[in-house]
Write a protein that holds these residues in place. Structure first.
Motif, PDB file in Angstrom:
ATOM      1  N   LEU A  61      -4.527  -1.647  -6.829  1.00 41.05           N
ATOM      2  CA  LEU A  61      -3.782  -0.393  -6.897  1.00 41.05           C
ATOM      3  C   LEU A  61      -3.046  -0.248  -8.217  1.00 41.05           C
ATOM      4  O   LEU A  61      -2.988   0.845  -8.800  1.00 41.05           O
ATOM      5  N   ARG A 102       2.167   6.646  -7.088  1.00 40.89           N
ATOM      6  CA  ARG A 102       1.091   7.408  -7.720  1.00 40.89           C
ATOM      7  C   ARG A 102       1.454   8.883  -7.801  1.00 40.89           C
ATOM      8  O   ARG A 102       1.123   9.565  -8.768  1.00 40.89           O
ATOM      9  N   ASN A 155       1.116   4.039  -3.070  1.00 38.93           N
ATOM     10  CA  ASN A 155       0.695   5.422  -2.847  1.00 38.93           C
ATOM     11  C   ASN A 155       1.768   6.406  -3.284  1.00 38.93           C
ATOM     12  O   ASN A 155       1.483   7.431  -3.905  1.00 38.93           O
ATOM     13  N   THR A 208       0.822  -1.210   0.000  1.00 40.83           N
ATOM     14  CA  THR A 208       0.000   0.000   0.000  1.00 40.83           C
ATOM     15  C   THR A 208       0.855   1.259   0.000  1.00 40.83           C
ATOM     16  O   THR A 208       0.603   2.210  -0.754  1.00 40.83           O
TER      17      THR A 208
END
Length: 648
Positions: free
Chosen positions: A458, A406, A403, A399
């Motif tokens: 994701l 991105r 993140n 995760t």
């Protein structure tokens, strides 16, 4: 006989206190003189101190002080950025290393266009560019933000936990902290449940070193410090939340959750959290905030996250512990906490439609190591190396790294600076996450299946964003046939993302983690798919898209499902528009078959709508994947909104 003197105390002597009689507080007191016994008073260390009262004024003053401190730090950061820009010998950071400093001073990015945002009727501020501009032009969607819950979903339960007690607690003077603890056996069972279902997805604790402290506090709560009490109540609340998610009709579990919340708030107040936060109290409130999502999807969680991040910065959690010569264990715990706060804050942006500008605040905290807790000892002096296998930290790392990548992808797509192409960034992070983590997972093991599925979601979301951005950039230069093919390909990727998300909700093997996954609504995915269905009501993958949308609506509109949040009403209205356009298109086609009249192309959805859609900029914004972000000011959506309104 000399007259006994007044003793400067507020409490009775020990004998009068034991007999529960009035004491004149002299030395010796009259009662002890008459009884011819020794008169003793409790020492100063026996006086029970009351926690200082915290008023709203105190809270605001402390927050302003923290803001001034952060502003000073940001001023230093700006100077540091200028110096780095003038340096020609600065080494480039490693792109894929999990221990690299992922948030650097150069992370500051300016949005393509400024927008003042929008204040909706209930006072809520929204500045996601597309959402705010759509609400300005479309009254029925704007009114959806103010729709009472009873009108939208009449049987949904209201928020059951409120968070205001963390700031102003009326029960501080009378609250008995120990009375709020469960029995010792129940507390032990809650701790074990936490280790199975909560700790693997909120990996903040080092269990081998924390477990002795936990059991000691369970056995003798009177000897535990206040911040450890707060962590205990957060653990109890997490386990109770998981059990309540298994069967939301259990009223007893809800009452217990309220009890544990009250205990946590009291413990944080006694620990003087706002003035003197500790690593333990920050761990407690971080677990609490994650659990709060299940009970309350309102803005309180968003507001509190800002407070907690500032509290963490006030004790230097945003700086790597190696600068302060901390032990490897302390460094790892601080890294886990900081990146959990960053990831949680990213999601809160998507939930509430408030973009963060200037999210480039300096931080050099490295990623946690990919290790099990057993590889980390409190007495170790050398930091452990990351393991090439699935560990207890793998889910959190997937995760966290996704993140941060991105953000890199967003910079590549919104700036003209030289660097990697967006497709290279996506492929690089997919390869890195697969090679470092996913390939070591076993889909038969629940937590590993959960992490593998989450990583795929994701990655597909990033790929979906690049596809749409590519189409928007190339615009009218692409022939119509190729443009339809590119749109179909983007919808295909979006459907993959939605299908994987629904699998995360419905997979029976992952039922134990549904307490958390059910609170994360895929707003970005739903928004893109529904806009696509408004523009292209017929065509390739459309039926597949509707199956995914209908499934998630069926789950979310179950009254026992957690409240999807304030933006769900807008998503619902958008789906209604897509349904109406779909029915109108079908009716038009049927009429065209019966009489020879021209009809709108079923795949293109009409030239006016297609023209709008081709120039919509689906930027994801600074943080996360905000669902409406990135419509440039040059885009005129009035014609599109008028078209939809005329259809309705």
């Amino acid at each position: 006989m000399d007259r006994p003197g007044r003793y400067n105390v507020e409490r009775s002597c020990l004998r009068c206190h034991q007999r529960k009689v009035r004491c004149d507080k002299r030395s010796p007191c009259g009662s002890c003189v008459r009884a011819n016994t020794a008169c003793q008073y409790p020492g100063p260390n026996r006086v029970k101190r009351r926690a200082p009262k915290v008023t709203q004024t105190d809270v605001m003053a402390r927050l302003e002080s923290l803001e001034r401190s952060i502003a000073a730090l940001l001023g230093d950061r700006s100077l540091h950025v200028d110096r780095e820009a003038n340096s020609t010998n600065a080494p480039a950071p490693a792109a894929e290393s999990p221990s690299s400093n992922a948030m650097s001073p150069t992370d500051t990015t300016t949005d393509q266009s400024a927008h003042d945002g929008l204040l909706v009727d209930d006072g809520r501020y929204i500045n996601e560019q597309l959402l705010s501009r759509v609400l300005e032009n479309e009254k029925d969607l704007r009114s959806a933000t103010n729709t009472p819950r009873s009108d939208a979903i009449s049987v949904r339960r209201p928020p059951t936990l409120k968070a205001e007690g963390l700031l102003i607690n009326r029960f501080v003077e009378v609250g008995d902290l120990q009375a709020l603890h469960p029995g010792q056996w129940q507390a032990t069972q809650l701790w074990q449940d936490f280790l199975i279902y909560i700790d693997p997805v909120i990996k903040l604790l080092h269990v081998p070193s924390m477990q002795p402290r936990i059991f000691a506090a369970i056995n003798r709560p009177q000897d535990a410090p206040a911040d450890l009490h707060a962590l205990l109540f957060a653990i109890y609340l997490g386990a109770a939340t998981r059990m309540l998610a298994e069967d939301p009709t259990k009223e007893q579990k809800l009452l217990e959750a309220c009890q544990y919340q009250k205990g946590l708030e009291l413990a944080l107040c006694y620990s003087n959290f706002l003035e003197s936060p500790t690593l333990t109290s920050l761990q407690a409130i971080s677990i609490y905030q994650t659990c709060l999502r299940y009970y309350n999807s309102g803005r309180a969680g968003w507001t509190l996250r800002g407070l907690v991040i500032r509290a963490a910065q006030s004790i230097g959690i945003h700086r790597d512990g190696k600068h302060f010569k901390l032990t490897p264990l302390e460094c790892e715990l601080r890294r886990r906490l900081w990146w959990h706060l960053c990831s949680a804050d990213s999601r809160a942006v998507e939930d509430h439609g408030v973009g963060i500008t200037g999210r480039g605040e300096f931080s050099d905290t490295g990623f946690p190591a990919n290790i099990d807790d057993r590889h980390l000892s409190p007495t170790a002096t050398v930091a452990p190396e990351s393991q090439a296998c699935w560990t207890e930290m793998t889910v959190s790392l997937i995760t966290t790294i996704a993140n941060q990548k991105r953000l890199e992808l967003h910079r590549a797509l919104t700036s003209n600076a030289p660097g990697k192409r967006p497709a290279e960034i996506v492929q690089g992070v997919k390869t890195h996450i697969y090679d470092a983590y996913v390939r070591h997972g076993d889909p038969n093991i629940p937590i590993q299946r959960h992490g593998m599925l989450l990583g795929e979601i994701l990655m597909v979301k990033m790929e979906m964003y690049v596809h749409q951005k590519d189409l928007q950039t190339r615009g009218a230069a692409v022939p119509a046939a190729e443009r339809r093919e590119m749109q179909a390909r983007t919808l295909d990727v979006a459907c993959q993302a939605l299908e994987r998300t629904n699998e995360l909700f419905t997979d029976e093997l992952l039922h134990g983690y549904r307490w958390l996954s059910s609170t994360y609504m895929p707003y970005f995915i739903l928004t893109y798919i529904l806009w696509h269905l408004c523009v292209y009501p017929m065509g390739l993958h459309v039926e597949r898209a509707w199956r995914g949308v209908n499934l998630i609506f069926e789950m979310t509109e179950d009254p026992l499902w957690p409240d999807p949040g304030p933006k769900w009403a807008i998503i619902t209205r958008l789906r209604d528009k897509a349904l109406h356009i779909r029915r109108t298109q079908s009716a038009t086609e049927q009429a065209a078959q019966s009489v020879e009249t021209p009809s709108i192309d079923a795949e293109q959805g009409g030239p006016a709508v297609e023209s709008f859609f081709n120039f919509v900029n689906w930027d994801m914004g600074m943080i996360g994947f905000p669902d409406w972000t990135g419509l440039t000011q040059s885009v005129d959506i009035t014609g599109f909104e008028h078209l939809l309104d005329s259809e309705l």
